[in-house]
Design a protein around this motif. Structure first.
Motif, mmCIF file in Angstrom:
data_model
loop_
_atom_site.group_PDB
_atom_site.id
_atom_site.type_symbol
_atom_site.label_atom_id
_atom_site.label_comp_id
_atom_site.label_asym_id
_atom_site.label_seq_id
_atom_site.Cartn_x
_atom_site.Cartn_y
_atom_site.Cartn_z
ATOM 1 N N GLN A 71 0.954 0.119 -0.875
ATOM 2 C CA GLN A 71 0.314 -0.529 -1.950
ATOM 3 C C GLN A 71 -1.111 0.215 -2.104
ATOM 4 O O GLN A 71 -1.409 0.979 -1.246
ATOM 5 C CB GLN A 71 -0.099 -1.949 -1.692
ATOM 6 C CG GLN A 71 -0.320 -2.482 -0.708
ATOM 7 C CD GLN A 71 -1.874 -2.705 -0.548
ATOM 8 O OE1 GLN A 71 -2.423 -3.462 -1.666
ATOM 9 N NE2 GLN A 71 -2.679 -1.839 0.469
ATOM 10 N N LEU A 72 -2.118 -0.571 -2.913
ATOM 11 C CA LEU A 72 -3.319 0.244 -3.395
ATOM 12 C C LEU A 72 -4.345 -0.828 -2.782
ATOM 13 O O LEU A 72 -4.471 -2.134 -3.478
ATOM 14 C CB LEU A 72 -3.482 0.631 -4.721
ATOM 15 C CG LEU A 72 -5.057 1.354 -5.167
ATOM 16 C CD1 LEU A 72 -5.125 2.555 -4.279
ATOM 17 C CD2 LEU A 72 -4.660 1.634 -6.814
ATOM 18 N N GLY A 73 -5.310 -0.573 -2.077
ATOM 19 C CA GLY A 73 -6.510 -1.611 -1.892
ATOM 20 C C GLY A 73 -6.005 -2.431 -0.729
ATOM 21 O O GLY A 73 -5.464 -2.116 0.322
ATOM 22 N N ASN A 74 -6.620 -3.861 -0.661
ATOM 23 C CA ASN A 74 -6.482 -4.982 0.390
ATOM 24 C C ASN A 74 -4.913 -5.350 0.508
ATOM 25 O O ASN A 74 -4.408 -5.858 -0.721
ATOM 26 C CB ASN A 74 -7.324 -6.063 -0.148
ATOM 27 C CG ASN A 74 -7.433 -6.978 1.098
ATOM 28 O OD1 ASN A 74 -6.481 -7.442 1.674
ATOM 29 N ND2 ASN A 74 -8.763 -7.528 1.519
ATOM 30 N N GLN A 127 3.813 3.860 -8.276
ATOM 31 C CA GLN A 127 4.906 3.221 -8.133
ATOM 32 C C GLN A 127 4.990 2.153 -6.724
ATOM 33 O O GLN A 127 5.561 1.337 -6.742
ATOM 34 C CB GLN A 127 6.136 4.309 -7.710
ATOM 35 C CG GLN A 127 6.414 5.175 -9.078
ATOM 36 C CD GLN A 127 7.255 4.342 -10.059
ATOM 37 O OE1 GLN A 127 8.195 3.480 -9.716
ATOM 38 N NE2 GLN A 127 6.535 4.231 -11.070
ATOM 39 N N LYS A 128 4.076 2.447 -6.144
ATOM 40 C CA LYS A 128 4.113 1.843 -4.739
ATOM 41 C C LYS A 128 3.408 0.480 -5.096
ATOM 42 O O LYS A 128 3.587 -0.617 -4.524
ATOM 43 C CB LYS A 128 3.186 2.581 -3.670
ATOM 44 C CG LYS A 128 3.943 3.509 -2.939
ATOM 45 C CD LYS A 128 3.001 4.261 -1.716
ATOM 46 C CE LYS A 128 3.888 5.395 -1.119
ATOM 47 N NZ LYS A 128 2.897 6.368 -0.302
ATOM 48 N N SER A 129 2.270 0.470 -6.121
ATOM 49 C CA SER A 129 1.629 -0.619 -6.335
ATOM 50 C C SER A 129 2.682 -1.524 -7.204
ATOM 51 O O SER A 129 2.734 -2.840 -7.095
ATOM 52 C CB SER A 129 0.279 -0.437 -7.165
ATOM 53 O OG SER A 129 -0.513 0.013 -6.327
ATOM 54 N N ALA A 173 -0.736 -12.237 -16.726
ATOM 55 C CA ALA A 173 -0.859 -11.362 -17.822
ATOM 56 C C ALA A 173 -1.254 -10.127 -17.432
ATOM 57 O O ALA A 173 -0.499 -9.104 -17.896
ATOM 58 C CB ALA A 173 -1.824 -12.067 -18.854
ATOM 59 N N PHE A 174 -2.164 -9.832 -16.610
ATOM 60 C CA PHE A 174 -2.331 -8.356 -16.141
ATOM 61 C C PHE A 174 -1.380 -7.745 -15.462
ATOM 62 O O PHE A 174 -0.840 -6.495 -15.556
ATOM 63 C CB PHE A 174 -3.444 -8.439 -15.382
ATOM 64 C CG PHE A 174 -4.962 -8.918 -16.060
ATOM 65 C CD1 PHE A 174 -5.182 -8.320 -17.220
ATOM 66 C CD2 PHE A 174 -5.957 -9.766 -15.633
ATOM 67 C CE1 PHE A 174 -6.394 -8.668 -18.121
ATOM 68 C CE2 PHE A 174 -6.937 -10.226 -16.209
ATOM 69 C CZ PHE A 174 -7.340 -9.530 -17.478
ATOM 70 N N ALA A 175 -0.486 -8.671 -14.678
ATOM 71 C CA ALA A 175 0.567 -8.148 -13.973
ATOM 72 C C ALA A 175 1.677 -7.608 -14.933
ATOM 73 O O ALA A 175 2.187 -6.380 -14.701
ATOM 74 C CB ALA A 175 1.127 -8.911 -12.917
ATOM 75 N N VAL A 176 1.940 -8.214 -16.062
ATOM 76 C CA VAL A 176 2.762 -7.927 -16.962
ATOM 77 C C VAL A 176 2.457 -6.591 -17.541
ATOM 78 O O VAL A 176 3.273 -5.570 -17.766
ATOM 79 C CB VAL A 176 2.980 -8.982 -17.988
ATOM 80 C CG1 VAL A 176 3.749 -8.194 -19.309
ATOM 81 C CG2 VAL A 176 3.607 -10.168 -17.406
ATOM 82 N N ALA A 177 1.262 -6.343 -18.083
ATOM 83 C CA ALA A 177 0.849 -5.045 -18.449
ATOM 84 C C ALA A 177 0.821 -3.981 -17.516
ATOM 85 O O ALA A 177 1.416 -2.833 -17.944
ATOM 86 C CB ALA A 177 -0.576 -5.092 -19.339
ATOM 87 N N ALA A 178 0.685 -4.260 -16.343
ATOM 88 C CA ALA A 178 0.626 -3.271 -15.237
ATOM 89 C C ALA A 178 2.070 -2.792 -14.888
ATOM 90 O O ALA A 178 2.123 -1.525 -14.752
ATOM 91 C CB ALA A 178 -0.202 -3.666 -13.942
ATOM 92 N N LEU A 179 3.069 -3.706 -15.120
ATOM 93 C CA LEU A 179 4.335 -3.367 -14.592
ATOM 94 C C LEU A 179 4.718 -2.378 -15.896
ATOM 95 O O LEU A 179 5.398 -1.690 -15.604
ATOM 96 C CB LEU A 179 5.115 -4.600 -14.564
ATOM 97 C CG LEU A 179 4.810 -5.339 -13.057
ATOM 98 C CD1 LEU A 179 5.632 -6.548 -13.070
ATOM 99 C CD2 LEU A 179 5.125 -4.279 -11.882
ATOM 100 N N GLY A 220 12.839 13.448 -16.199
ATOM 101 C CA GLY A 220 11.930 13.549 -15.202
ATOM 102 C C GLY A 220 11.216 12.330 -14.572
ATOM 103 O O GLY A 220 10.083 12.278 -13.822
ATOM 104 N N SER A 221 11.809 11.149 -14.648
ATOM 105 C CA SER A 221 11.282 9.890 -14.225
ATOM 106 C C SER A 221 12.188 9.251 -13.099
ATOM 107 O O SER A 221 13.498 9.074 -13.284
ATOM 108 C CB SER A 221 11.129 8.863 -15.473
ATOM 109 O OG SER A 221 10.146 7.889 -15.157
ATOM 110 N N PHE A 222 11.703 9.105 -12.063
ATOM 111 C CA PHE A 222 12.386 8.507 -10.936
ATOM 112 C C PHE A 222 12.079 7.319 -10.309
ATOM 113 O O PHE A 222 10.940 6.879 -10.463
ATOM 114 C CB PHE A 222 12.205 9.673 -9.725
ATOM 115 C CG PHE A 222 12.545 11.102 -10.147
ATOM 116 C CD1 PHE A 222 13.705 11.735 -10.128
ATOM 117 C CD2 PHE A 222 11.412 12.131 -10.918
ATOM 118 C CE1 PHE A 222 13.973 12.905 -10.626
ATOM 119 C CE2 PHE A 222 11.672 12.916 -11.263
ATOM 120 C CZ PHE A 222 12.751 13.799 -11.113
ATOM 121 N N GLY A 223 13.100 6.502 -9.711
ATOM 122 C CA GLY A 223 13.136 5.577 -8.991
ATOM 123 C C GLY A 223 14.296 4.870 -9.089
ATOM 124 O O GLY A 223 15.143 5.207 -9.684
#
Length: 614
Positions: free
Chosen positions: A115-118, A145-147, A175-181, A598-601
């Protein structure tokens, strides 16, 4: 040859494959908010520089102004770098070169293997995704992708997220998690997104707004920060605030009640708390402008080899094709889908550029011709100049220039309906800022004539089993996509599983006797790790366990990458197989990816079979 995607249901198989699609939903701007936006901008112009203020200017179509105040910025954690990066990209500045230190390099220095950060925080992963995406990197970026996975792994049981792993859900971080995902490639229909929507809707107050925490002992009054955050998520989802009404009140209406005469937005109703302030104004402006984070992004330096987009082509009198295709531009959608769908097309070179004259024999003439939309909106660029992004939804249609698209929505969706069971639905038209009721629209399903009422509502009822395609039409509007309704006496399906294993399928039969029964095995098809340009096959055994011959057909649900699936060398939507009673047949399931993919996962879906007596 028309190949339409049908939605059938009867027997289920789980699918897994290591590929992914991205989704960048449409943005919404309601005309009723223009005065509030203008006043909000005037208020922000009187305030000191900060990152949200800069982004609000940019989101509302104004000059972002000077960002020199960020040149000497420095911090000691990941989340502190996120908003300055977003502010710089919203102003068209490169966060790697404009400030004294490389903000991108600093942000990435806080990433680890998971992940990213703390490691205890989740909000730094959300904002880290926003920040990195704003620099123009692909959503397949390792840190993004890790985040993304870290957020998915730490979603609370109620569908929401808190700012850290150890706290309960709140509306802002959800709400922010939805937009980030969504930014990181999670699709709109993903269970995580739907669960988050359910949490947000359950948190909405009767005034249409949202509290920070609907279960807080310190109060649950609606506040501007929370309502603005949820509105941004609604924008990212491509939905309208009118779809989020509570007691007839929308989030926008509640937010506007908090705007002061000077244009600023109070945190809560004026005079209701000693802690009141107008710090939410920047986020309120972004939300009312129909935007979400990141509000703008730098152009990627990586050449675009084509995006994975879903498409639909509606001809003059009938649908032409629907599916998934790799395309650089909107015009390439027609070119690249022609062979797959089996239609001819003609493009003429004019002084204004390439012009699509004909598709499938429907020739442009008079006031009617071939037009396109992306994510329901009508772009200002020619089709050959409009660059697509992964996850875009492209609609080509034959109509007049001012025709609006229709959509048909089933209010009580089911995999299978019983004979005589009522099916309720609604027809809506897209008017530029959202969806409105479509009265007097023709609903066609199985030869049953039906018109919608003034509220756009309709109901259907089928006496016999079978597959009934329902679509909406209206003069001067664009035909809706088809929704296939399955009517059958016997139903059974297996749940979608994320396990990458193979096991035998055990069918749980109805307690009542039926002459139409069949089993499917295995319960999971694992295509493993599949590279672009490669194929993988799996065998499916269908066994007729009933007393009648059956015809078996198929549908695919889940990730759109499975639109490339073929059954016995037929595209899955055209598959049909006769299986005699007390016998079985084997089906070859083949998944082939285009070389440009070209998109993986890891991605998941469901292959569904249904049968009718012969």
């Amino acid at each position: 040859m028309n190949k339409q995607i049908r939605i059938y249901a009867q027997k289920g198989l789980s699918l897994t494959v290591a590929v992914s699609l991205l989704c960048f939903p449409l943005q919404i701007r309601a005309d009723e908010t223009s005065d509030a936006l203008s006043k909000g901008i005037l208020y922000l112009q009187s305030q000191a520089n900060d990152a949200t203020r800069t982004m609000a200017f940019s989101a509302s179509g104004n000059d972002a102004g000077s960002v020199d105040y960020l040149k000497s910025f420095s911090a000691s954690d990941a989340i502190s770098y996120a908003k300055p990066i977003l502010a710089l990209t919203s102003a068209g500045k490169d966060p790697a070169t404009f400030p004294a230190e490389n903000f991108i390099e600093k942000l990435r220095s806080y990433a680890d293997d998971t992940q990213l950060g703390n490691t205890e925080q989740l909000n730094d992963d959300m904002w880290g995704i926003f920040a990195l995406a704003s620099t123009g990197v692909s959503s397949t970026d390792s840190a993004i992708q890790k985040s993304k996975q870290y957020l998915l792994d730490n979603q609370n049981d109620d569908g929401g997220w808190g700012w850290s792993k150890s706290v309960s859900s709140d509306t802002n971080d959800t709400a922010f998690a939805v937009a980030a995902l969504l930014e990181s490639g999670v699709l709109l229909g993903d269970t995580a997104i739907q669960n988050a929507k359910n949490y947000l809707k359950s948190s909405q107050n009767d005034d249409g707004g949202f509290p920070y925490d609907p279960r807080s002992e310190f109060g649950t009054a609606s506040d501007a920060n929370s309502t603005a955050a949820v509105l941004q998520a609604i924008n990212a989802l491509g939905e309208s605030a009118s779809d989020w009404q509570k007691n007839g009140k929308t989030p926008i209406q509640q937010l506007l009640t908090l705007q002061d005469e000077d244009g600023g937005f109070w945190w809560q109703a004026e005079g209701s708390t000693e802690f009141n302030n107008k710090g939410a104004t920047g986020d309120a402006v972004i939300a009312l402008a129909g935007k979400w984070y990141p509000v703008k992004r730098l152009e990627s330096s990586v050449e675009n080899d084509g995006a994975a987009v879903s498409f639909r082509i509606e001809g003059k009198t009938a649908p032409v094709c629907k599916g998934l295709v790799i395309a650089k531009t909107a015009l390439d959608v027609v070119k690249n889908s022609a062979e797959m769908c089996g239609f001819a097309y003609e493009i003429q070179t004019t002084g204004l550029g390439p012009y699509l004259v004909s598709v499938g024999g429907d020739l442009a003439e008079g006031e009617q011709g071939w037009l396109y939309r992306v994510n329901w909106n009508s772009p200002d660029a020619g089709a050959s100049d409009y660059t697509l992004k992964d996850g875009d939804e492209v609609l080509w249609y034959y109509e007049k220039w001012d025709a609006k698209p229709l959509r048909l929505v089933i209010s009580n969706p089911k995999e299978v309906y019983a004979p005589q069971e009522k099916v309720f639905g609604k027809v809506e038209s897209f008017e530029g800022a959202g969806w409105n009721n479509a009265p007097e629209a023709d609903v066609k399903a199985g030869g049953i004539p039906m018109k919608t009422g003034e509220d756009g509502l309709f109901e259907l009822q089928f006496s016999q089993g079978g597959a009934y395609e329902a679509r909406a039409e209206k003069a001067g509007f664009v035909r809706s996509a088809a929704v296939t309704l399955i009517v059958a006496d016997v139903t059974s399906s297996s749940d979608l599983s994320v396990e990458i294993v193979r096991k035998e399928h055990e069918t749980v039969e109805d307690e009542t006797e039926s002459e139409v029964r069949f089993t499917v095995s295995p319960a999971m098809l694992n295509f493993g790790k599949l590279e672009p340009g490669k194929s993988a096959t799996q065998a499916v055994q269908i066994q007729n366990a009933g007393g009648k011959d059956v015809q078996v057909q198929a549908s695919v649900q889940g990730d759109e990458v499975f639109y490339f699936l073929k059954l016995n060398d037929m595209i899955w939507s055209s598959f049909a197989l006769d299986v005699q009673k007390s016998s079985g047949k084997q089906v070859e399931a083949k998944l082939s990816l285009p070389a440009e993919f070209g998109s993986f996962g890891a991605k998941q879906g469901k292959l569904i079979f249904w049968g009718t007596a012969k």
